[in-house]
Design an enzyme around this catalytic site. Structure first.
Site, mmCIF file in Angstrom:
data_model
loop_
_atom_site.group_PDB
_atom_site.id
_atom_site.type_symbol
_atom_site.label_atom_id
_atom_site.label_comp_id
_atom_site.label_asym_id
_atom_site.label_seq_id
_atom_site.Cartn_x
_atom_site.Cartn_y
_atom_site.Cartn_z
ATOM 1 N N ASP A 164 -6.092 6.311 -3.368
ATOM 2 C CA ASP A 164 -5.459 7.246 -4.157
ATOM 3 C C ASP A 164 -6.164 7.950 -5.223
ATOM 4 O O ASP A 164 -7.286 7.494 -5.533
ATOM 5 C CB ASP A 164 -4.189 6.590 -5.169
ATOM 6 C CG ASP A 164 -3.000 5.887 -4.341
ATOM 7 O OD1 ASP A 164 -2.944 6.022 -3.035
ATOM 8 O OD2 ASP A 164 -2.263 5.537 -5.007
ATOM 9 N N ARG A 223 2.838 8.974 3.362
ATOM 10 C CA ARG A 223 1.766 9.378 2.351
ATOM 11 C C ARG A 223 0.498 9.407 2.976
ATOM 12 O O ARG A 223 -0.646 8.911 3.002
ATOM 13 C CB ARG A 223 1.564 8.538 1.166
ATOM 14 C CG ARG A 223 2.778 8.243 0.562
ATOM 15 C CD ARG A 223 2.812 7.610 -0.816
ATOM 16 N NE ARG A 223 3.966 6.831 -1.520
ATOM 17 C CZ ARG A 223 4.184 6.021 -2.434
ATOM 18 N NH1 ARG A 223 3.229 5.542 -2.963
ATOM 19 N NH2 ARG A 223 5.377 6.191 -2.984
#
Length: 595
Positions: A164, A223
């Site tokens: 991330d 994602r």
């Protein structure tokens, strides 16, 4: 003045030649050393530890100490290093083949928090397993970290996410990286967030990220990435996870340029999530989509990058498959060991700021002096794919493909396969696939896959039972003689003025005798795609015989450099220069080395 694309081409040519000289390494595939591109070249550029001293570490204590202190080029020896590893500024961390950073049960494997000017290359990141509970990502780029290049890494099974980028971090490039999940993960298989909250308006003007030549493989559900507030260039990537519900998700104020990517067999290439606020743009530009269940048009006009970057055309299936094959071959921790490559920080293709940082051979690099012992190299093999390790197939038919993910080792070998079925190493995965020869003896072929290069190697076995094409019962296992029971390692011919054809999965590869000198080369006199197809190289001409398909010659990035249509089952392709190429005929791809 030399154009930027010309510089890229020269660097690529150099990388291709480099790949040709390394085909006898422990890995079946060694990636060319592609240059940095994208947002990491902006804001003054990203040079990592260039200009600082070098150190080689072989234990987790030294790795953590040097990484946190920063101002260093750090080479990481093979082995498993338990995180969390905190990374400072002005750091290059470059792994040897087999170097793994592991995520603990709680926390991250590696964390960049406010770090500036960082390069991370050629490492595997092994997550703790994704589950529906709250924890940290396997690799974090957080708290206003800036100018970060993450290249040729393999990240899987991150506890919360794989990687991330959050909290106003900026000028990040992710390239030639593989994201996946294995059976160690039971839920929340959501790989990458860029921007972690709809309320983080402080992210506006930041989160400038480029992701290129990256592979979201099996196990990834969502994602790839999910973006809030960021300006993100998603270009020349591969999305083929069989588990994907969606790939790219655009959320509040996301500005995403989704350009020349390959989407195969996924539910949705793009998801527009407007519940939290309006999307700035999610523009789909010249992508290739095949068997995408729910097509979704883009929205708005995305930003135009401030940098230049050469992108591969994927407008046809042949071109898209060429890029797919290249990414599958080179994404992940597939770079050469330190000292084998000319540089650790190659010249940027889209910025004049970054200059090469020379790498000395590993024998002359400073060694860490900690008294702690070296990290244990215990290997593992994890099976994936739809094919079973115990299956029955008729002679002349293809097996159901499966593969093993390798951890803690530098490669793998296989023994005992029937003729026509081979083992091929692609990044950190070892694939068992192929068509059983029509002349293969009926019987039960007991095969064994074994890792190489670890202190404690691992093995996995199975049985492929071959029945005759005319329905004869299988012979006993003792009568089934495998023609591919030799060790399947990369090969290179002895030097000559002729070109070399390297077939990484051909069953005709033979190992040198144990009595041979350690410097002896393994020789492959001819490359076999199957029973009939033969490949030869003379000068700059690649000749393919016994083929009824169109043949494509690709460079290391997957760009088509030559094409020929079979004429009376023979064709010839002209090679533009010496180097390593991918030859695609029908559904098969092999490497060709031209000297």
């Amino acid at each position: 003045m030399e154009s930027k694309n010309a510089k890229w081409s020269k660097m690529l040519a150099a990388g291709v030649v480099l790949g040709a000289t390394l085909v006898t390494s422990a890995f079946a595939v060694t990636s060319p050393d592609f240059p940095m591109a994208g947002f990491a070249t902006q804001n003054g550029g990203t040079t990592g530890g260039k200009g600082y001293s070098e150190v080689t570490v072989d234990n987790v204590s030294d790795l953590k100490s040097y990484a946190k202190a920063g101002n260093k080029i750090i080479y990481v020896k093979p082995g498993t290093y338990m995180g969390p590893v905190e990374v400072g500024s002005n750091v290059t961390i470059y792994g040897y083949q087999g170097a793994i950073i592991a995520q603990p049960a709680s926390g991250s494997a590696m964390k960049l928090s406010g770090s500036k000017n960082v390069i991370i290359r050629n490492l595997k990141f092994k997550g703790a397993g994704a589950h529906d509970d709250d924890d940290e990502d396997c690799l974090q780029v957080n708290h206003e970290s800036k100018n970060v290049w993450i290249d040729h890494v393999d990240i899987y099974d991150g506890h919360d996410g794989n990687l991330d980028i959050t909290n106003a971090s900026d000028y990040v490039t992710i390239s030639w990286t593989k994201f996946s999940y294995t059976s160690a993960s039971t839920g929340h298989q959501f790989s990458n967030l860029i921007g972690n909250s709809k309320t983080k308006t402080s992210d506006r003007g930041h989160l400038n990220v480029t992701i290129h030549h990256t592979w979201w493989a099996d196990g990834v559900v969502e994602r790839m990435p999910r973006v809030r507030f960021g300006k993100v260039h998603v270009a020349n990537n591969l999305f083929d996870s069989k588990n994907a519900s969606y790939c790219v998700r655009a959320a509040i104020e996301a500005d995403i340029r989704i350009e020349r990517n390959v989407f195969i067999g996924v539910q949705k290439a793009l998801d527009l999530y407007t519940s939290d606020g309006a999307i700035t743009a999610a523009q789909m530009i010249e992508n290739y989509e095949e068997n995408v269940k729910k097509p979704q048009a883009g929205t708005g006009t995305a930003f135009k990058p401030s940098y230049s970057m050469s992108l591969t055309d994927v407008s046809t299936q042949a071109k898209a498959y060429a890029l797919r094959d290249s990414i599958k071959l080179y994404a992940g921790a597939t770079l050469p060991d330190p000292g084998a490559s000319g540089t650790v920080t190659p010249t940027s293709s889209s910025s004049k700021v970054t200059e090469p940082a020379e790498v000395t051979s590993s024998s002359s690099v400073a060694k860490s002096s900690s008294s702690q012992g070296s990290v244990a190299g215990e290997a593992s093999l994890t099976k994936h794919g739809s094919g079973s390790t115990t299956q029955t197939v008729a002679a002349g038919e293809s097996i159901a493909e499966f593969y093993y993910t390798i951890a803690g080792a530098t490669g793998a070998t296989v023994t005992g396969l029937p003729d026509g079925v081979t083992g091929t190493l692609k990044g950190s995965d070892y694939y068992i696939s192929g068509t059983v020869s029509a002349t293969a003896a009926a019987g039960a072929y007991k095969f064994t896959v074994t890792t190489t290069g670890a202190t404690m190697n691992a093995s996995k076995s199975g049985t492929i039972t071959v029945t005759s094409a005319n329905g004869e019962a299988p012979a006993s296992s003792s009568s089934a003689m495998s023609s591919s029971s030799k060790v399947n390692e990369p090969v290179e011919t002895s030097s000559s003025s002729q070109g070399t054809v390297v077939d990484e999965s051909s069953s005709s590869v033979e190992s040198p005798n144990s009595s041979d000198s350690s410097e002896s080369s393994m020789v492959l006199s001819t490359a076999n795609f199957g029973q009939r197809i033969q490949v030869s190289v003379e000068g700059r001409l690649v000749s393919v015989h016994g083929v009824a398909h169109t043949a494509y010659l690709l460079d290391a990035q997957g760009k088509i450099v030559a094409k020929a249509v079979a004429n009376a089952e023979n064709l010839t392709l002209s090679v533009p220069r010496a180097g390593t190429y991918l030859l695609r005929v029908g559904h098969e791809t092999r490497r060709v080395v031209v000297r």
